[in-house]
Design a protein around this motif. Structure first.
Motif, PDB file in Angstrom:
ATOM      1  N   ALA A  75      31.377  47.829  35.871  1.00 20.74           N
ATOM      2  CA  ALA A  75      31.908  46.688  36.628  1.00 20.74           C
ATOM      3  C   ALA A  75      32.179  47.073  38.082  1.00 20.74           C
ATOM      4  O   ALA A  75      31.779  46.360  39.014  1.00 20.74           O
ATOM      5  N   ALA A  76      32.827  48.222  38.277  1.00 22.13           N
ATOM      6  CA  ALA A  76      33.140  48.664  39.637  1.00 22.13           C
ATOM      7  C   ALA A  76      31.861  48.948  40.418  1.00 22.13           C
ATOM      8  O   ALA A  76      31.743  48.610  41.601  1.00 22.13           O
ATOM      9  N   GLY A  77      30.895  49.564  39.737  1.00 18.92           N
ATOM     10  CA  GLY A  77      29.626  49.870  40.399  1.00 18.92           C
ATOM     11  C   GLY A  77      28.930  48.620  40.880  1.00 18.92           C
ATOM     12  O   GLY A  77      28.475  48.538  42.030  1.00 18.92           O
ATOM     13  N   VAL A  78      28.844  47.599  40.009  1.00 17.07           N
ATOM     14  CA  VAL A  78      28.199  46.331  40.388  1.00 17.07           C
ATOM     15  C   VAL A  78      28.920  45.716  41.589  1.00 17.07           C
ATOM     16  O   VAL A  78      28.291  45.296  42.566  1.00 17.07           O
ATOM     17  N   LEU A  79      30.255  45.691  41.509  1.00 15.27           N
ATOM     18  CA  LEU A  79      31.033  45.097  42.603  1.00 15.27           C
ATOM     19  C   LEU A  79      30.788  45.828  43.926  1.00 15.27           C
ATOM     20  O   LEU A  79      30.501  45.205  44.953  1.00 15.27           O
ATOM     21  N   LEU A  80      30.859  47.167  43.887  1.00 10.49           N
ATOM     22  CA  LEU A  80      30.717  47.939  45.127  1.00 10.49           C
ATOM     23  C   LEU A  80      29.311  47.805  45.707  1.00 10.49           C
ATOM     24  O   LEU A  80      29.146  47.661  46.923  1.00 10.49           O
TER      25      LEU A  80
END
Lengths: 194, 173
Positions: free
Chosen positions: B143-148
Motif C-alpha cells: 500500500a505504501a509503495g503504491v501511494l509513494l
C-alpha cells in the motif's frame, strides 16, 4: 487567435447521439486506472467537445454532487452536447464495458475466489487498492484544501465515521452544514479582500 | 428474488453518499451489505472492490457482482439502475441550473464547504478498507509503495495494481 477558436467552437456541427454513445463507450472500455484523465484526454484534446476551462468547471461540479465523478461528468458533457438523449447515451456508454467485465469477474470470483492462488493474488490487489484510494484523497486534498479550518473539517469527518461510527449520511449532513456555513458568502468576501 | 427491493434501497442510498468519489460510501456499503443484509463477507467485499480497480470505467462497477450474487442477473441490473439513475437525474437537473446559479453567493460556499467533508469521507473509506486489507508488513509495504510511487511519478494506477497482484501471488501463496 482565441476569437477564431471561439467562433470555430460555436460553429461546430451538432454531435449525434450515436457519436456520443460511441465516444463514451470507448472511454468506458479503455479507461484503466481511473476515468477522469481519459475523459479529459478524449473530450477536450481529441474531440474538442468541451474546452479546458469548462471541463474543470464540470469536474468540480461533479465532485460536489453525489454520485461518481466520472458518471456525473458524462451526464454534464452529454447534456451540453445533446440534452437528455445525449446525457443518457454518455452514461450508458461509459458504464457498459466496466459493468459487463465486473459481471463476469464476479462470477469467476464466486467460483474460484477461495483458491489459494487467487486468495494470495487478491491480498496484493487489495493492499494496492488502499494505496490508490489514499492517493486519490491526497490529490483531491492538494487541490481543494486551503485553510486550517478545512483540515479540521477533514479530521472531524474521519473521526466521526471511523471512531464514533456516525453513519456517512449524518457525517455528510452534519459536518457538511457546519463547513458550508463556515464558508458563508459574507465571510468569504471579507477574507478575499484581505 | 426477495432481495431485489433491499438491493435497490441500499444502492440508491449509497449513491447519494458518494460525494467526491465512490470510496466515500465504502464504510456504509460495508455495514449495509455485510452486517445488515449478509450479501457477502467483509473479505469478499474488499476483494471485489479491489478487482474493480483493475476494470476500466467508473470505479464502483463491482456493485454489479454484489447484485448478481444476491439476486442473479436481475439483481445486477437493479443495482446498476439504483446506483446510477438517481444521481444521474440529480446531476442533469442541477447541470441545467448551475450556470444561472453563478451569481448566487452560496454556490461557492457549498462547493468549498463540501470539499473537506468529501475528502474526510474518502479517508474514512480508506481506513475502513485498510482494516480489512492491511495485515502485517508485506501488505502495508504494498500500500505504501503504491501511494509513494503515485505521488512521485505520473503512472497509470492500473499497472501498479496489476504489479501488486503478481507480488501477492508470489509472496502469500
Amino acid at each position: 487567435m482565441s476569437d477564431i477558436a471561439k467562433q470555430g467552437a460555436e460553429a461546430a456541427p451538432a454531435v449525434s447521439v450515436a457519436r456520443i454513445f460511441r465516444e463514451f463507450l470507448i472511454i468506458g472500455a479503455i479507461s484503466f486506472g481511473g476515468a477522469v484523465p481519459y475523459l479529459r484526454g478524449r473530450l477536450v484534446e481529441t474531440e474538442g467537445w468541451v474546452d479546458d476551462k469548462e471541463f474543470v468547471e464540470m469536474l468540480s461540479m461533479s465532485q460536489t454532487l453525489p454520485g461518481l465523478n466520472a458518471t456525473n461528468l458524462a451526464i454534464l458533457v452529454g447534456q451540453k452536447l445533446r440534452g437528455a438523449p445525449g446525457a443518457a447515451a454518455a452514461i450508458v456508454g461509459m458504464c457498459l464495458p466496466g459493468a459487463a467485465l465486473m459481471y463476469v469477474a464476479g462470477i469467476l470470483y464466486w467460483r474460484h475466489g477461495d483458491h489459494a492462488a487467487s486468495a494470495a493474488t487478491l491480498k496484493g490487489v487489495a493492499a494496492a487498492a488502499v494505496g490508490l484510494a489514499l492517493f486519490t484523497a491526497i490529490q483531491l486534498g492538494r487541490r481543494s484544501l486551503e485553510t486550517r479550518a478545512d483540515l479540521a473539517f477533514v479530521a472531524l469527518t474521519v473521526i466521526a465515521v471511523d471512531r464514533y461510527h456516525v453513519s456517512v449520511l449524518w457525517a455528510l449532513l452534519g459536518v457538511g452544514l457546519i463547513s458550508i456555513l463556515w464558508r458563508h458568502p459574507r465571510r468569504a468576501k471579507s477574507a478575499g479582500s484581505q | 428474488m426477495s432481495q431485489l427491493p433491499a438491493l435497490i434501497r441500499v444502492f440508491a442510498y449509497l449513491s447519494l453518499l458518494a460525494v467526491g468519489g465512490g470510496m466515500a460510501a465504502f464504510p456504509e456499503m460495508e455495514y449495509l451489505s455485510v452486517d445488515v443484509h449478509h450479501w457477502l463477507t467483509k473479505e469478499q467485499l474488499i476483494h471485489l472492490y479491489s478487482i474493480g480497480q483493475m476494470a476500466p470505467g467508473p470505479n464502483m462497477m463491482m456493485i454489479v457482482a454484489i447484485g448478481d450474487w444476491a439476486a442473479g442477473a436481475l439483481g445486477a441490473l437493479a443495482v446498476l439502475l439504483a446506483f446510477f439513475l438517481p444521481t444521474a437525474l440529480l446531476t442533469f437537473a442541477v447541470g441545467r441550473g448551475w450556470k444561472r446559479l453563478e451569481s448566487w453567493p452560496w454556490r461557492d460556499s457549498i462547493q468549498a464547504g463540501l470539499a473537506p467533508v468529501s475528502i474526510g469521507l474518502l479517508l474514512a473509506g480508506c481506513y475502513t478498507m485498510a482494516k480489512g486489507a492491511i495485515f502485517g508488513v508485506e501488505t502495508a509495504a504494498i500500500a505504501a509503495g503504491v501511494l509513494l510511487i503515485l505521488l512521485q511519478y505520473k503512472m497509470n494506477p492500473a499497472l501498479l495494481v496489476a504489479a501488486s497482484a503478481v507480488i501477492g501471488y508470489l509472496s502469500f501463496r
